[in-house]
Design a protein around this motif. Structure first.
Motif, PDB file in Angstrom:
ATOM      1  N   LEU A  97       0.974  -1.307   0.202  1.00 45.00           N
ATOM      2  CA  LEU A  97      -0.343   0.317  -0.299  1.00 45.00           C
ATOM      3  C   LEU A  97       0.807   1.199  -0.168  1.00 45.00           C
ATOM      4  O   LEU A  97       0.547   1.934  -0.441  1.00 45.00           O
ATOM      5  N   GLY A  98       2.056   1.121   0.813  1.00 45.34           N
ATOM      6  CA  GLY A  98       3.236   2.424   0.785  1.00 45.34           C
ATOM      7  C   GLY A  98       3.899   2.152  -0.735  1.00 45.34           C
ATOM      8  O   GLY A  98       4.090   3.269  -0.930  1.00 45.34           O
ATOM      9  N   ARG A  99       3.865   1.091  -1.298  1.00 49.93           N
ATOM     10  CA  ARG A  99       4.321   2.079  -3.051  1.00 49.93           C
ATOM     11  C   ARG A  99       3.158   2.241  -4.352  1.00 49.93           C
ATOM     12  O   ARG A  99       2.951   2.266  -5.122  1.00 49.93           O
ATOM     13  N   GLY A 100       1.650   2.525  -3.540  1.00 50.83           N
ATOM     14  CA  GLY A 100       0.668   3.035  -4.127  1.00 50.83           C
ATOM     15  C   GLY A 100      -0.006   2.016  -4.831  1.00 50.83           C
ATOM     16  O   GLY A 100      -0.589   2.754  -5.680  1.00 50.83           O
ATOM     17  N   MET A 101      -0.306   0.613  -4.655  1.00 48.15           N
ATOM     18  CA  MET A 101      -1.398  -0.136  -4.831  1.00 48.15           C
ATOM     19  C   MET A 101      -2.404  -0.179  -4.112  1.00 48.15           C
ATOM     20  O   MET A 101      -2.712   0.514  -2.840  1.00 48.15           O
ATOM     21  N   THR A 102      -3.640  -0.464  -4.765  1.00 51.54           N
ATOM     22  CA  THR A 102      -5.085  -0.038  -4.243  1.00 51.54           C
ATOM     23  C   THR A 102      -4.854  -1.897  -2.635  1.00 51.54           C
ATOM     24  O   THR A 102      -4.259  -2.551  -3.017  1.00 51.54           O
ATOM     25  N   PHE A 103      -5.997  -1.753  -2.608  1.00 50.43           N
ATOM     26  CA  PHE A 103      -6.088  -3.146  -1.065  1.00 50.43           C
ATOM     27  C   PHE A 103      -6.317  -4.281  -1.936  1.00 50.43           C
ATOM     28  O   PHE A 103      -5.475  -5.150  -1.531  1.00 50.43           O
ATOM     29  N   GLY A 104      -7.241  -4.192  -3.060  1.00 48.47           N
ATOM     30  CA  GLY A 104      -7.118  -5.357  -3.481  1.00 48.47           C
ATOM     31  C   GLY A 104      -6.247  -6.381  -4.188  1.00 48.47           C
ATOM     32  O   GLY A 104      -5.527  -6.784  -3.940  1.00 48.47           O
ATOM     33  N   GLN A 105      -5.191  -5.136  -4.943  1.00 45.80           N
ATOM     34  CA  GLN A 105      -4.060  -5.223  -5.733  1.00 45.80           C
ATOM     35  C   GLN A 105      -3.293  -5.773  -4.314  1.00 45.80           C
ATOM     36  O   GLN A 105      -2.571  -7.231  -4.291  1.00 45.80           O
ATOM     37  N   ALA A 106      -3.037  -4.899  -3.262  1.00 46.08           N
ATOM     38  CA  ALA A 106      -1.890  -5.279  -1.913  1.00 46.08           C
ATOM     39  C   ALA A 106      -2.016  -6.511  -1.437  1.00 46.08           C
ATOM     40  O   ALA A 106      -1.555  -7.731  -0.712  1.00 46.08           O
ATOM     41  N   LEU A 107      -3.366  -6.826  -1.821  1.00 46.96           N
ATOM     42  CA  LEU A 107      -3.822  -8.777  -0.701  1.00 46.96           C
ATOM     43  C   LEU A 107      -4.285 -10.107  -1.280  1.00 46.96           C
ATOM     44  O   LEU A 107      -3.928 -11.043  -1.129  1.00 46.96           O
ATOM     45  N   TRP A 108      -3.969  -9.209  -3.388  1.00 41.73           N
ATOM     46  CA  TRP A 108      -3.875 -10.806  -3.939  1.00 41.73           C
ATOM     47  C   TRP A 108      -2.529 -10.936  -4.181  1.00 41.73           C
ATOM     48  O   TRP A 108      -2.005 -12.286  -4.091  1.00 41.73           O
ATOM     49  N   GLN A 109      -1.112  -9.799  -4.474  1.00 38.21           N
ATOM     50  CA  GLN A 109       0.011 -10.298  -4.161  1.00 38.21           C
ATOM     51  C   GLN A 109       0.552 -11.075  -3.632  1.00 38.21           C
ATOM     52  O   GLN A 109       1.081 -11.845  -3.803  1.00 38.21           O
ATOM     53  N   PRO A 110       0.484 -10.756  -2.161  1.00 38.66           N
ATOM     54  CA  PRO A 110       1.107 -12.141  -0.939  1.00 38.66           C
ATOM     55  C   PRO A 110       0.445 -13.986  -0.630  1.00 38.66           C
ATOM     56  O   PRO A 110       1.216 -14.356  -0.913  1.00 38.66           O
ATOM     57  N   LEU A 111      -1.204 -13.357  -1.124  1.00 33.39           N
ATOM     58  CA  LEU A 111      -1.743 -14.688  -1.805  1.00 33.39           C
ATOM     59  C   LEU A 111      -1.199 -15.938  -3.255  1.00 33.39           C
ATOM     60  O   LEU A 111      -1.024 -17.095  -2.722  1.00 33.39           O
ATOM     61  N   ALA A 112      -1.595 -14.891  -3.992  1.00 32.50           N
ATOM     62  CA  ALA A 112      -1.812 -15.277  -5.312  1.00 32.50           C
ATOM     63  C   ALA A 112       0.218 -15.236  -6.004  1.00 32.50           C
ATOM     64  O   ALA A 112       0.665 -16.392  -7.087  1.00 32.50           O
ATOM     65  N   GLN A 113       0.793 -14.070  -5.399  1.00 27.51           N
ATOM     66  CA  GLN A 113       2.108 -14.102  -5.919  1.00 27.51           C
ATOM     67  C   GLN A 113       3.272 -14.215  -5.358  1.00 27.51           C
ATOM     68  O   GLN A 113       4.449 -14.236  -6.318  1.00 27.51           O
ATOM     69  N   ARG A 114       3.031 -14.710  -3.525  1.00 25.53           N
ATOM     70  CA  ARG A 114       4.376 -15.117  -2.572  1.00 25.53           C
ATOM     71  C   ARG A 114       3.907 -16.597  -2.278  1.00 25.53           C
ATOM     72  O   ARG A 114       2.718 -16.652  -1.917  1.00 25.53           O
ATOM     73  N   PRO A 115       4.889 -16.945  -1.496  1.00 25.77           N
ATOM     74  CA  PRO A 115       4.513 -18.564  -1.352  1.00 25.77           C
ATOM     75  C   PRO A 115       3.763 -18.604   0.342  1.00 25.77           C
ATOM     76  O   PRO A 115       4.385 -19.719   0.818  1.00 25.77           O
ATOM     77  N   LEU A 116       2.909 -17.774   1.221  1.00 23.63           N
ATOM     78  CA  LEU A 116       2.961 -17.650   1.590  1.00 23.63           C
ATOM     79  C   LEU A 116       1.976 -19.460   2.017  1.00 23.63           C
ATOM     80  O   LEU A 116       1.789 -20.144   3.144  1.00 23.63           O
ATOM     81  N   LEU A 117       0.873 -19.236   0.866  1.00 28.64           N
ATOM     82  CA  LEU A 117       0.378 -20.943   0.996  1.00 28.64           C
ATOM     83  C   LEU A 117       0.998 -22.024   1.519  1.00 28.64           C
ATOM     84  O   LEU A 117       0.374 -22.625   2.095  1.00 28.64           O
ATOM     85  N   PHE A 118       2.222 -22.223   0.184  1.00 32.42           N
ATOM     86  CA  PHE A 118       2.353 -23.234  -0.124  1.00 32.42           C
ATOM     87  C   PHE A 118       3.275 -23.508   1.115  1.00 32.42           C
ATOM     88  O   PHE A 118       3.344 -24.361   1.804  1.00 32.42           O
ATOM     89  N   PHE A 119       3.854 -22.745   1.652  1.00 39.48           N
ATOM     90  CA  PHE A 119       5.207 -22.540   2.971  1.00 39.48           C
ATOM     91  C   PHE A 119       3.864 -23.024   4.268  1.00 39.48           C
ATOM     92  O   PHE A 119       4.753 -23.985   5.092  1.00 39.48           O
ATOM     93  N   VAL A 120       2.773 -22.309   4.062  1.00 39.78           N
ATOM     94  CA  VAL A 120       2.050 -22.259   5.629  1.00 39.78           C
ATOM     95  C   VAL A 120       1.650 -23.940   5.716  1.00 39.78           C
ATOM     96  O   VAL A 120       1.641 -24.809   6.473  1.00 39.78           O
TER      97      VAL A 120
END
Length: 500
Positions: A188-211
Motif C-alpha cells: 500500500l505504501g508503494r501505491g497499490m490498491t487494497f485489492g492488489q495489495a491483498l492479492w499479491q501476497p496470497l497469489a504471487q508469494r508462497p505464503l499458502l504453500f509455505f504454511v
C-alpha cells in the motif's frame, strides 16, 4: 453439516498426515505438468520432468545411503515429500550450474536429517535447510515457483485438506494474518490498491504453500498449541519483513529455519527410544502397551506420542502413528491405549507383533488435552469408546485432587476399560451402556437413552460450572460437544481420533 463433516473426517482419517501430504503434493505435481502443456507455465515439459526425476531420485537415493551409513531405517515417505517440496522450490531448467544447485539441495536436505540433528531428531525442515545452504553457495536460489496464480485452483483445496487433517487451521490463520498484513502495508505504501495489495501476497508469494506444507511439518513444531500460535506469529514477521544482513537476506526458507530452531528448544529434544515390556487387554477391542524409555520422557497428562513403527509393505496409514499416553507423567514406564479391533493397519499389526525387549522410537510428543492448572476447578470428562485412553493419564495424575465427573459411553459392560483405575481415582463415574447391560457397582447407570443436551443436564446438573473435556471418534465428539454446549457448558475441550 455435521454429517458432511463426519464423512470428511472419516475419509481423511484413512491417511496419516505424511501420506496425505505426499498425495496432495503428487496431485499438484501432475497439475503443474498439465498447466505447462496448456501453456499456463513456460518451463518446458522436458525440463519439468527431468527436474522432478532429479529431486525425487536424489532425495530418495541419498536418504537411503545415509540411513545405511548411520545404521538406521530410512523413512521413504519423508524423503519423497522432501523431493516434491524441492521440485516446487527450485526453477526447472537445463542450465548446468542451476541443475547442480538443485542436486546439491537434494543431498543437503537428506544430510540435514542426520548431520543437523540432536539425539536422532532432526532440528530443521530438510527442504528448507537444503535450499538455504545451497543459496549460500551461489549455485542456485530457491524461487518458490509454486506461488503462481494458475496453481491456486488446486493449491488452495490441497492446503485446506492438509491443515484440516493436521488440525493446524488456527496456526495457519495466525501466520497468514501476520505475514499478509505486513506485506499489504508495504505494498500500500508503494501505491497499490487494497485489492492488489491483498492479492499479491496470497497469489504471487508462497505464503499458502509455505504454511500448508512446511511451517506445519509435525517433527519441527513445539508440542503445545499456544507455542505453535506464537511461533506462527514470529515466523510470519521474519517471513514478511524485508531485511538484508549482507550475506543473507529475508527468504521463506530462512524464516522457517528460525522457526524450527525456536521450536526445537521448546519441545522434546532428542529421539525417544522405548523398550517394549508387554501389553494387556483393556477391552476386547483395546490393548494397553507398556514401554520403558531409555531416558526420562517429558510429557503432561492427556498428551500423545507419535511412534515410528518401521515395517515393509506399509499401507495408506504409513508407519508413524499417534497414540494417547495412558500413564501418568514421571512413571517408570510409558503406556499407550490402542484400539485393536479390525481391520488393522499394517502399523498396528507391527505393534501387536512386538516381543519383550524390542526397541522402537518416538518421533514427537505433544497435545493440548490438559486439565486446568487450578486443581480447584471441577471438570467433566466425557469419553466415547476408545476416547477413555487420554483420561486414564489424567485420572492417574491428579483426579483425586479435584472434583471430577466421568461420563463413559460404551456399547456394553465388557467394553469398559480400566475399571480398577477408574474406581481407584475417586472420580464419580457415570456409564451409559448402549446394550442395556449393568455397569460395575461403583459406577452410576445412565441407562440407554441418547446423550443430548437435556439428558446431559440431568446427569450433571452443575455442568455450567465445570470445564468439559470430550474424547472419542470425530462423529461422537461433534455430537457430545454440541450436547455439552446445549446443556450450559462454557468451555468444551475436544480430542478426536481421526485416523486412529
Amino acid at each position: 453439516m455435521n454429517a458432511m463433516k463426519s464423512r470428511l473426517d472419516t475419509w481423511l482419517g484413512r491417511f496419516t498426515m505424511y501420506r496425505l501430504i505426499l498425495w496432495v503434493l503428487g496431485v499438484l505435481v501432475a497439475y503443474s505438468l498439465l498447466l505447462n502443456v496448456l501453456g499456463w507455465l513456460t518451463f518446458g515439459l522436458p525440463q519439468m520432468l527431468v527436474h522432478l526425476c532429479v529431486c525425487l531420485g536424489l532425495t530418495y537415493g541419498s536418504n537411503r545411503l545415509l540411513a545405511l551409513l548411520f545404521r538406521t531405517t530410512p523413512h521413504s515417505e519423508s524423503s519423497l515429500i522432501t523431493g516434491l517440496l524441492l521440485y516446487f522450490l527450485f526453477w526447472p531448467t537445463f542450465v548446468p550450474t542451476d541443475m547442480l544447485g538443485v542436486a546439491l539441495a537434494c543431498v543437503l536436505a537428506s544430510a540435514s536429517k542426520y548431520a543437523l540433528a540432536f539425539r536422532g531428531r532432526h532440528i530443521f525442515n530438510p527442504a528448507a535447510a537444503g535450499a538455504f545452504i545451497t543459496g549460500l553457495t551461489g549455485l542456485n536460489i530457491a524461487t518458490w515457483w509454486a506461488a503462481t496464480p494458475a496453481m491456486l485452483w488446486l493449491l488452495v483445496p490441497g492446503v485446506l485438506a492438509v491443515l484440516y487433517r493436521t488440525r493446524k487451521m488456527l496456526m495457519a490463520t495466525v501466520f497468514l494474518l501476520v505475514a499478509t498484513s505486513i506485506v499489504c502495508v508495504e505494498l500500500l505504501g508503494r501505491g497499490m490498491t487494497f485489492g492488489q495489495a491483498l492479492w499479491q501476497p496470497l497469489a504471487q508469494r508462497p505464503l499458502l504453500f509455505f504454511v500448508g506444507f512446511m511451517l506445519t511439518e509435525p517433527l519441527t513444531l513445539p508440542p503445545r498449541r499456544w507455542q505453535q500460535l506464537a511461533l506462527a506469529g514470529v515466523v510470519g514477521v521474519v517471513f514478511a519483513v524485508p531485511y538484508n544482513l549482507g550475506f543473507v537476506a529475508n527468504s521463506p526458507e530462512l524464516a522457517l529455519l528460525v522457526g524450527n530452531l525456536i521450536a526445537f528448544f521448546l519441545g522434546q529434544r532428542g529421539r525417544v527410544e522405548l523398550t517394549f515390556k508387554g501389553s494387556r487387554a483393556l477391552t476386547p477391542g483395546t490393548r494397553e502397551f507398556r514401554f520403558e524409555p531409555r531416558r526420562p520422557v517429558r510429557y503432561a497428562a492427556g498428551q500423545f506420542m507419535e511412534l515410528n513403527l518401521p515395517h515393509s509393505g506399509s499401507d495408506g496409514k504409513g508407519r508413524r502413528r499417534v497414540f494417547s499416553i495412558t500413564s501418568p507423567p514421571g512413571a517408570p514406564e510409558v503406556t499407550f491405549g490402542v484400539g485393536t479391533a479390525g481391520p488393522l493397519s499394517t502399523a498396528k499389526k507391527t505393534l501387536l507383533a512386538l516381543k519383550p525387549g524390542d526397541m522402537i522410537s518416538a518421533t514427537a510428543v505433544g497435545g493440548d488435552f490438559l486439565l486446568p492448572r487450578d486443581a480447584a476447578k471441577p471438570v467433566l470428562l466425557i469419553a466415547a469408546g476408545i476416547g477413555i485412553t487420554p483420561f486414564l493419564s489424567h485420572l492417574a495424575s491428579d483426579a483425586a485432587a479435584r472434583d471430577t465427573v466421568v461420563l463413559y459411553l460404551a456399547q456394553g459392560r465388557d467394553e469398559l476399560a480400566a475399571c480398577e483405575q477408574l474406581e481407584a481415582s475417586g472420580a464419580k463415574v457415570i456409564a451409559r451402556l448402549a446394550d442395556g447391560s449393568t455397569p460395575p457397582d461403583f459406577m452410576h447407570d445412565a441407562g440407554t437413552s441418547r446423550i443430548d443436551a437435556q439428558r446431559l443436564k440431568e446427569l450433571v446438573p452443575d455442568i455450567g460450572a465445570r470445564e468439559v473435556y470430550v474424547s472419542g471418534s470425530p462423529a461422537s465428539v461433534d455430537s457430545l460437544r454440541a450436547a455439552a454446549h446445549g446443556a450450559g457448558a462454557r468451555r468444551v475441550h475436544v480430542d478426536s481420533f481421526a485416523g486412529y
